[in-house]
Design a protein around this motif. Sequence first.
Motif, short mmCIF file in Angstrom:
data_model
loop_
_atom_site.label_atom_id
_atom_site.label_comp_id
_atom_site.label_asym_id
_atom_site.label_seq_id
_atom_site.Cartn_x
_atom_site.Cartn_y
_atom_site.Cartn_z
N ARG A 90 0.86 -1.04 0.14
CA ARG A 90 -0.12 -0.01 -0.07
C ARG A 90 0.84 1.36 -0.02
NH1 ARG A 90 -3.59 0.48 4.63
NH2 ARG A 90 -4.30 2.28 3.53
N PRO A 96 -5.25 4.20 -0.57
CA PRO A 96 -6.43 3.64 -0.04
C PRO A 96 -6.81 2.22 -0.05
CG PRO A 96 -6.61 5.55 -1.64
CD PRO A 96 -5.22 5.15 -1.81
N VAL A 97 -7.62 1.91 0.72
CA VAL A 97 -7.93 0.48 0.84
C VAL A 97 -9.22 0.32 -0.06
CG1 VAL A 97 -8.83 -1.35 2.32
CG2 VAL A 97 -7.04 -0.07 3.00
N GLU A 104 -12.27 0.61 -2.42
CA GLU A 104 -12.76 1.43 -3.08
C GLU A 104 -12.96 2.82 -2.50
OE1 GLU A 104 -14.09 1.27 -6.49
OE2 GLU A 104 -13.04 -0.60 -6.15
N SER A 105 -12.17 2.81 -1.05
CA SER A 105 -12.15 3.95 -0.23
C SER A 105 -11.46 5.22 -0.75
CB SER A 105 -11.23 3.51 0.99
OG SER A 105 -11.14 4.66 1.83
N LYS A 106 -11.77 6.35 -0.51
CA LYS A 106 -11.29 7.63 -1.26
C LYS A 106 -10.31 8.12 -0.08
CE LYS A 106 -13.68 7.80 -5.08
NZ LYS A 106 -13.20 6.68 -5.83
N PHE A 107 -9.77 7.18 0.99
CA PHE A 107 -9.19 7.73 2.05
C PHE A 107 -7.67 7.54 2.06
CE2 PHE A 107 -7.59 7.28 6.52
CZ PHE A 107 -7.45 8.62 6.86
#
Length: 129
Positions: free
Chosen positions: A28, A53-54, A56-59
Amino acid sequence: MIQKFIELGQGYGDIFELCEIMTTNKHRIHHTFAFVSDIDGKKVASIAVALKPVGESKFMPIYICREGIPYDKENQSKRFSIFENTVKELDELLITLEVKNSSVYVDEQLYYHYLTGVLRLYHYIPAMY
């Protein structure tokens, strides 16, 4: 993309924690950073890692140990060496940037907004969308 700085401490244990985060999340790692600033004529470094990001996350978390490490290229501190060796072991590139010291800002969140802006400006992290 939302990027957020997650601050760890400045001691040896915190450096080891940051290195463990990097090792267990090698797949990552987006970039690793050393933010160098000047405090009363002394150079200090903040070390950080930005993770992708993990799913589909947008973080995008950016783990950081802020300004607790003396920075001297010729006479490196043990804490900086530990971080640099982990970066090398993981075959990553350490990006070193000269930045303003956090003491310039009234609030540490303003400092992190400044760092986010610098990283976006140089395209080290994605733009907000």
